[in-house]
Design an enzyme around this catalytic site. Structure first.
Site, PDB file in Angstrom:
ATOM      1  N   TYR A 108      42.844  10.281  31.290  1.00  0.00           N
ATOM      2  CA  TYR A 108      41.968  11.345  31.788  1.00  0.00           C
ATOM      3  C   TYR A 108      42.820  12.395  32.487  1.00  0.00           C
ATOM      4  O   TYR A 108      43.755  12.041  33.213  1.00  0.00           O
ATOM      5  CB  TYR A 108      40.940  10.745  32.758  1.00  0.00           C
ATOM      6  CG  TYR A 108      39.711  11.610  32.966  1.00  0.00           C
ATOM      7  CD1 TYR A 108      38.835  11.857  31.913  1.00  0.00           C
ATOM      8  CD2 TYR A 108      39.424  12.176  34.206  1.00  0.00           C
ATOM      9  CE1 TYR A 108      37.701  12.630  32.103  1.00  0.00           C
ATOM     10  CE2 TYR A 108      38.291  12.954  34.399  1.00  0.00           C
ATOM     11  CZ  TYR A 108      37.434  13.180  33.343  1.00  0.00           C
ATOM     12  OH  TYR A 108      36.312  13.948  33.526  1.00  0.00           O
ATOM     13  N   SER A 220      21.028  11.767  25.284  1.00  0.00           N
ATOM     14  CA  SER A 220      21.979  11.387  26.342  1.00  0.00           C
ATOM     15  C   SER A 220      21.391  11.609  27.735  1.00  0.00           C
ATOM     16  O   SER A 220      20.407  12.349  27.898  1.00  0.00           O
ATOM     17  CB  SER A 220      23.281  12.188  26.214  1.00  0.00           C
ATOM     18  OG  SER A 220      23.121  13.474  26.779  1.00  0.00           O
ATOM     19  N   GLY A 221      22.001  10.971  28.717  1.00  0.00           N
ATOM     20  CA  GLY A 221      21.561  11.142  30.098  1.00  0.00           C
ATOM     21  C   GLY A 221      21.609  12.602  30.525  1.00  0.00           C
ATOM     22  O   GLY A 221      20.661  13.121  31.125  1.00  0.00           O
ATOM     23  N   VAL A 222      22.709  13.277  30.202  1.00  0.00           N
ATOM     24  CA  VAL A 222      22.832  14.694  30.561  1.00  0.00           C
ATOM     25  C   VAL A 222      21.727  15.497  29.876  1.00  0.00           C
ATOM     26  O   VAL A 222      21.038  16.313  30.501  1.00  0.00           O
ATOM     27  CB  VAL A 222      24.221  15.255  30.163  1.00  0.00           C
ATOM     28  CG1 VAL A 222      24.271  16.758  30.379  1.00  0.00           C
ATOM     29  CG2 VAL A 222      25.333  14.572  30.964  1.00  0.00           C
ATOM     30  N   ARG A 244      17.113   8.318  12.883  1.00  0.00           N
ATOM     31  CA  ARG A 244      16.895   6.894  13.191  1.00  0.00           C
ATOM     32  C   ARG A 244      15.535   6.490  12.659  1.00  0.00           C
ATOM     33  O   ARG A 244      14.684   7.344  12.425  1.00  0.00           O
ATOM     34  CB  ARG A 244      17.001   6.649  14.694  1.00  0.00           C
ATOM     35  CG  ARG A 244      15.977   7.411  15.525  1.00  0.00           C
ATOM     36  CD  ARG A 244      16.363   7.444  17.004  1.00  0.00           C
ATOM     37  NE  ARG A 244      17.397   8.437  17.253  1.00  0.00           N
ATOM     38  CZ  ARG A 244      18.350   8.307  18.178  1.00  0.00           C
ATOM     39  NH1 ARG A 244      18.397   7.250  18.938  1.00  0.00           N
ATOM     40  NH2 ARG A 244      19.261   9.261  18.341  1.00  0.00           N
ATOM     41  N   GLY A 318      31.363  17.554  25.856  1.00  0.00           N
ATOM     42  CA  GLY A 318      31.673  16.190  25.432  1.00  0.00           C
ATOM     43  C   GLY A 318      31.978  16.193  23.944  1.00  0.00           C
ATOM     44  O   GLY A 318      31.762  17.202  23.265  1.00  0.00           O
ATOM     45  N   MET A 320      31.261  13.280  21.517  1.00  0.00           N
ATOM     46  CA  MET A 320      30.833  11.926  21.146  1.00  0.00           C
ATOM     47  C   MET A 320      31.200  11.531  19.709  1.00  0.00           C
ATOM     48  O   MET A 320      31.443  10.366  19.443  1.00  0.00           O
ATOM     49  CB  MET A 320      29.318  11.778  21.339  1.00  0.00           C
ATOM     50  CG  MET A 320      28.825  11.868  22.768  1.00  0.00           C
ATOM     51  SD  MET A 320      29.516  10.686  23.950  1.00  0.00           S
ATOM     52  CE  MET A 320      29.268   9.124  23.163  1.00  0.00           C
ATOM     53  N   TYR A 342      33.191  23.157  29.368  1.00  0.00           N
ATOM     54  CA  TYR A 342      32.636  22.940  30.710  1.00  0.00           C
ATOM     55  C   TYR A 342      33.199  21.624  31.239  1.00  0.00           C
ATOM     56  O   TYR A 342      33.133  20.601  30.546  1.00  0.00           O
ATOM     57  CB  TYR A 342      31.101  22.862  30.659  1.00  0.00           C
ATOM     58  CG  TYR A 342      30.498  22.432  31.991  1.00  0.00           C
ATOM     59  CD1 TYR A 342      30.095  23.382  32.921  1.00  0.00           C
ATOM     60  CD2 TYR A 342      30.388  21.077  32.333  1.00  0.00           C
ATOM     61  CE1 TYR A 342      29.584  22.997  34.154  1.00  0.00           C
ATOM     62  CE2 TYR A 342      29.885  20.692  33.560  1.00  0.00           C
ATOM     63  CZ  TYR A 342      29.489  21.652  34.461  1.00  0.00           C
ATOM     64  OH  TYR A 342      28.995  21.277  35.686  1.00  0.00           O
ATOM     65  N   VAL A 344      32.928  19.466  34.844  1.00  0.00           N
ATOM     66  CA  VAL A 344      32.342  19.421  36.188  1.00  0.00           C
ATOM     67  C   VAL A 344      33.394  19.165  37.269  1.00  0.00           C
ATOM     68  O   VAL A 344      33.360  19.765  38.342  1.00  0.00           O
ATOM     69  CB  VAL A 344      31.180  18.385  36.234  1.00  0.00           C
ATOM     70  CG1 VAL A 344      31.674  16.954  36.090  1.00  0.00           C
ATOM     71  CG2 VAL A 344      30.344  18.538  37.487  1.00  0.00           C
TER      72      VAL A 344
HETATM   73  N1  LIG Z   1      32.468  17.849  30.722  1.00  0.00           N
HETATM   74  C1  LIG Z   1      31.854  17.339  31.753  1.00  0.00           C
HETATM   75  O1  LIG Z   1      31.997  17.815  32.879  1.00  0.00           O
HETATM   76  C2  LIG Z   1      30.949  16.169  31.550  1.00  0.00           C
HETATM   77  C3  LIG Z   1      30.094  15.736  32.578  1.00  0.00           C
HETATM   78  C4  LIG Z   1      29.208  14.682  32.320  1.00  0.00           C
HETATM   79  C5  LIG Z   1      29.208  14.079  31.062  1.00  0.00           C
HETATM   80  N2  LIG Z   1      30.084  14.515  30.109  1.00  0.00           N
HETATM   81  C6  LIG Z   1      30.103  13.946  28.756  1.00  0.00           C
HETATM   82  O2  LIG Z   1      28.805  14.144  28.226  1.00  0.00           O
HETATM   83  C7  LIG Z   1      28.553  13.159  27.243  1.00  0.00           C
HETATM   84  C8  LIG Z   1      27.222  12.520  27.542  1.00  0.00           C
HETATM   85  O3  LIG Z   1      27.330  11.771  28.734  1.00  0.00           O
HETATM   86  P1  LIG Z   1      26.123  10.842  29.181  1.00  0.00           P
HETATM   87  O4  LIG Z   1      26.536  10.073  30.367  1.00  0.00           O
HETATM   88  O5  LIG Z   1      24.897  11.677  29.240  1.00  0.00           O
HETATM   89  O6  LIG Z   1      26.072   9.875  27.897  1.00  0.00           O
HETATM   90  P2  LIG Z   1      25.019   8.805  27.422  1.00  0.00           P
HETATM   91  O7  LIG Z   1      23.768   8.892  28.210  1.00  0.00           O
HETATM   92  O8  LIG Z   1      25.736   7.520  27.302  1.00  0.00           O
HETATM   93  O9  LIG Z   1      24.657   9.317  25.934  1.00  0.00           O
HETATM   94  C9  LIG Z   1      25.563   9.297  24.880  1.00  0.00           C
HETATM   95  C10 LIG Z   1      25.004  10.194  23.781  1.00  0.00           C
HETATM   96  O10 LIG Z   1      25.937  10.324  22.735  1.00  0.00           O
HETATM   97  C11 LIG Z   1      25.306  10.111  21.488  1.00  0.00           C
HETATM   98  N3  LIG Z   1      26.296   9.565  20.575  1.00  0.00           N
HETATM   99  C12 LIG Z   1      26.973   8.404  20.705  1.00  0.00           C
HETATM  100  N4  LIG Z   1      27.848   8.256  19.696  1.00  0.00           N
HETATM  101  C13 LIG Z   1      27.720   9.350  18.924  1.00  0.00           C
HETATM  102  C14 LIG Z   1      28.346   9.769  17.708  1.00  0.00           C
HETATM  103  N5  LIG Z   1      29.293   9.042  17.123  1.00  0.00           N
HETATM  104  N6  LIG Z   1      27.954  10.940  17.174  1.00  0.00           N
HETATM  105  C15 LIG Z   1      27.012  11.683  17.775  1.00  0.00           C
HETATM  106  N7  LIG Z   1      26.397  11.336  18.910  1.00  0.00           N
HETATM  107  C16 LIG Z   1      26.733  10.177  19.467  1.00  0.00           C
HETATM  108  C17 LIG Z   1      24.166   9.189  21.776  1.00  0.00           C
HETATM  109  O11 LIG Z   1      23.193   9.383  20.808  1.00  0.00           O
HETATM  110  P3  LIG Z   1      22.344   8.203  20.104  1.00  0.00           P
HETATM  111  O12 LIG Z   1      21.072   8.092  20.898  1.00  0.00           O
HETATM  112  O13 LIG Z   1      22.108   8.734  18.759  1.00  0.00           O
HETATM  113  O14 LIG Z   1      23.171   6.962  20.125  1.00  0.00           O
HETATM  114  C18 LIG Z   1      23.728   9.707  23.149  1.00  0.00           C
HETATM  115  O15 LIG Z   1      22.878  10.818  23.000  1.00  0.00           O
HETATM  116  C19 LIG Z   1      29.747  12.226  27.271  1.00  0.00           C
HETATM  117  O16 LIG Z   1      30.631  12.646  26.279  1.00  0.00           O
HETATM  118  C20 LIG Z   1      30.368  12.466  28.647  1.00  0.00           C
HETATM  119  O17 LIG Z   1      31.722  12.170  28.691  1.00  0.00           O
HETATM  120  C21 LIG Z   1      30.936  15.536  30.330  1.00  0.00           C
END
Ligand SMILES: NC(=O)c1ccc[n+]([C@@H]2O[C@H](COP(=O)([O-])OP(=O)(O)OC[C@H]3O[C@@H](n4cnc5c(N)ncnc54)[C@H](OP(=O)(O)O)[C@@H]3O)[C@@H](O)[C@H]2O)c1
Ligand SMILES: *[C@@H]1O[C@H](CO)[C@@H](O)[C@H](O)[C@H]1NC(C)=O
Ligand SMILES: *[C@@H]1O[C@H](CO)[C@@H](O)[C@H](O)[C@H]1NC(C)=O
Ligand SMILES: *[C@@H]1O[C@H](CO)[C@@H](O)[C@H](O)[C@H]1NC(C)=O
Ligand SMILES: *[C@@H]1O[C@H](CO)[C@@H](O)[C@H](O)[C@H]1NC(C)=O
Length: 415
Positions: A108, A220-222, A244, A318, A320, A342, A344
């Site tokens: 990271y 996703s949670g976000v 799905r 992100g 994914m 972006y 955070v």
């Molecule tokens: N840049 C930043 O500052 C920042 C801040 C917060 C989070 N993030 C990033 O934001 C993302 C979401 O975080 P979260 O905590 O909200 O995650 P989360 O709730 O675990 O959700 C993961 C999401 O990714 C999808 N996914 C998983 N594998 C995938 C694939 N191979 N192709 C397409 N979609 C896929 C899932 O969809 P399904 O329902 O279809 O499985 C789900 O919508 C992560 O990448 C995290 O690292 C970045």
């Protein structure tokens, strides 16, 4: 030349790194002890008053990209700080985020400094970046705004949160989050702040107009926070989710419970005929799609970008799918698309005041029932502070790290 190239290079490296990281986190092993989602914490009224003499933290001094949980150990120590004149907190809950795991892996771009401050034999860091704490001691003559019993979160990342107690020199390192439930409080720092800022801090919306944002990974949670925050501000959301079997059920929950205006599938997202014929019906007259939020990459990112109006913005936060962000050249040349990243962690470091303001506004939305608790989206494991042995605690955290599926959260049981 260097100047022209480097911003893109950075973005590319970041996206590539994060894609790899996110992929790596999905290894499965699980043996923790899930506990019922109804937790007594919100109702617990007993308050710890004694300043602790011994601390227990989950620490690491090395990294391992293949088996990141192997670097963790449990460490007992006496805090070096003068606790009487510090803010002492006990941990109520901490989530395990992808970025925590990526730090243990050593991949990271932001890491805590390893230090001898915890009386370890080699320089070490306490794992974790996010948590909700309860204040159990403030200095007698403290000028800060915190008092015993307040719920707080760390202002910055890299403070170390996987610990029973933590010490902070003063209240400027903490943000008060009274009013949130345990699950919202423990996740507001990363997902809450991210969602709030993605929606509000990049586009100047014309409220009451037919203005939209489009996002992928709508489950996703976000993304679930994005839809709720956008709805509260009168902004419409088009959420793309992967195809799905139970698409209709999932879409209905996202629309009914989480306030998405409309959910479509990736097949529809990628379908040109859908884009020409169905999409305008969904968007309605004089619609403007002004912002795209990308956390997937690959084809999904080009397809959401194609739905934007001229001179619009796509923010990537992100990766994914582990695919690079691909964008049609024509969008850049003829439609004035801006594609930016972006992060955070970096934004909070640059502007802590903005984070404090964001958290406060998030709390107001939560209190006025515009945001639901992520409680049902989270799987909890319990750390019984009195009863669990060191091996229990370490084993439970390691298992939670390797668990796939719902977000994992460790909840500390204090009485
Ligand atoms: N840049 C930043 O500052 C920042 C801040 C917060 C989070 N993030 C990033 O934001 C993302 C979401 O975080 P979260 O905590 O909200 O995650 P989360 O709730 O675990 O959700 C993961 C999401 O990714 C999808 N996914 C998983 N594998 C995938 C694939 N191979 N192709 C397409 N979609 C896929 C899932 O969809 P399904 O329902 O279809 O499985 C789900 O919508 C992560 O990448 C995290 O690292 C970045
Ligand atoms: C930490 O302290 C507990 C007692 O609180 C003890 O049982 C345990 O063995 C100690 N662990 C280590 C790693 O020193
Ligand atoms: C902390 O304060 C208490 C009471 O005010 C006092 O008895 C104790 O000696 C102090 N401890 C330290 C380490 O200063
Ligand atoms: C270690 O402790 C000192 C003294 O309290 C403090 O100034 C420093 O920031 C700490 N280092 C880390 C990495 O936490
Ligand atoms: C509190 O008192 C201690 C010792 O008397 C002093 O060093 C410290 O600066 C004081 N802090 C505040 C915020 O007044």
């Amino acid at each position: 030349m260097g100047e022209a190239v480097s911003p893109y290079l950075h973005l590319y490296i970041y996206i590539s790194i994060s894609s790899v990281l996110i992929g790596i986190c999905g290894i499965v092993i699980f043996a923790g002890k899930p506990i019922p989602s109804m937790l007594p914490h919100t109702f617990r009224r007993t308050m710890a008053t004694k300043i602790p003499t011994s601390f227990k933290s989950i620490i690491y001094s090395t990294h391992n990209v293949d088996d990141c949980s192997s670097v963790l150990s449990l460490h007992n120590y006496t805090a070096a700080e003068d606790l009487n004149s510090s803010i002492v907190v006990r941990t109520l809950a901490f989530p395990i985020n992808p970025s925590d795991v990526n730090q243990l892996q050593g991949v990271y771009p932001s890491l805590p400094l390893k230090t001898m401050n915890y009386s370890t034999e080699v320089p070490s860091a306490i794992a974790g970046n996010e948590a909700v704490f309860e204040v159990i001691h403030t200095p007698r003559n403290s000028s800060g705004n915190l008092k015993k019993g307040d719920w707080v979160i760390p202002l910055q990342a890299n403070q170390g949160t996987w610990s029973n107690y933590r010490v902070f020199p003063d209240s400027s390192h903490l943000i008060k989050v009274n009013g949130l439930d345990l699950f919202s409080a423990a996740t507001v720092s990363v997902n809450g702040v991210t969602a709030y800022q993605l929606v509000n801090n990049f586009v100047k919306w014309n409220k009451g107009q037919n203005e939209w944002l489009i996002q992928n990974a709508g489950t996703s949670g976000v993304s679930k926070l994005v839809t709720q925050i956008a709805k509260a501000n009168g902004i419409k959301t088009l959420s793309v989710i992967r195809d799905r079997d139970n698409f209709a059920d999932v879409a209905s929950v996202l629309e009914q419970k989480f306030g998405a205006t409309k959910v479509i599938s990736e097949t529809e997202n990628n379908d040109k005929i859908f884009g020409k014929e169905k999409l305008p019906e969904i968007l309605g007259p004089d619609a403007r799609v002004r912002l795209a939020l990308n956390s997937v990459g690959g084809k999904s990112s080009s397809s959401i970008a194609r739905k934007l109006e001229k001179n619009a913005l796509m923010l990537t936060y992100g990766g994914m799918s582990k695919q690079p962000v691909t964008l049609p050249t024509s969008l850049h040349i003829f439609k004035g698309l801006t594609s930016a990243g972006y992060w955070v962690t970096e934004l909070n470091k640059k502007s802590p005041e903005t984070k404090i303001k964001t958290v406060q506004e998030f709390i107001e939305l939560y209190k006025s029932d515009k945001i639901v608790s992520p409680k049902n989206e989270i799987e909890t494991v319990e750390w019984d502070v009195e009863k669990d042995s060191d091996d229990d605690v370490l084993g439970m955290v390691k298992n939670a790290i390797n668990k796939k599926g719902k977000k994992q959260m460790v909840v500390l049981k204090w009485d």
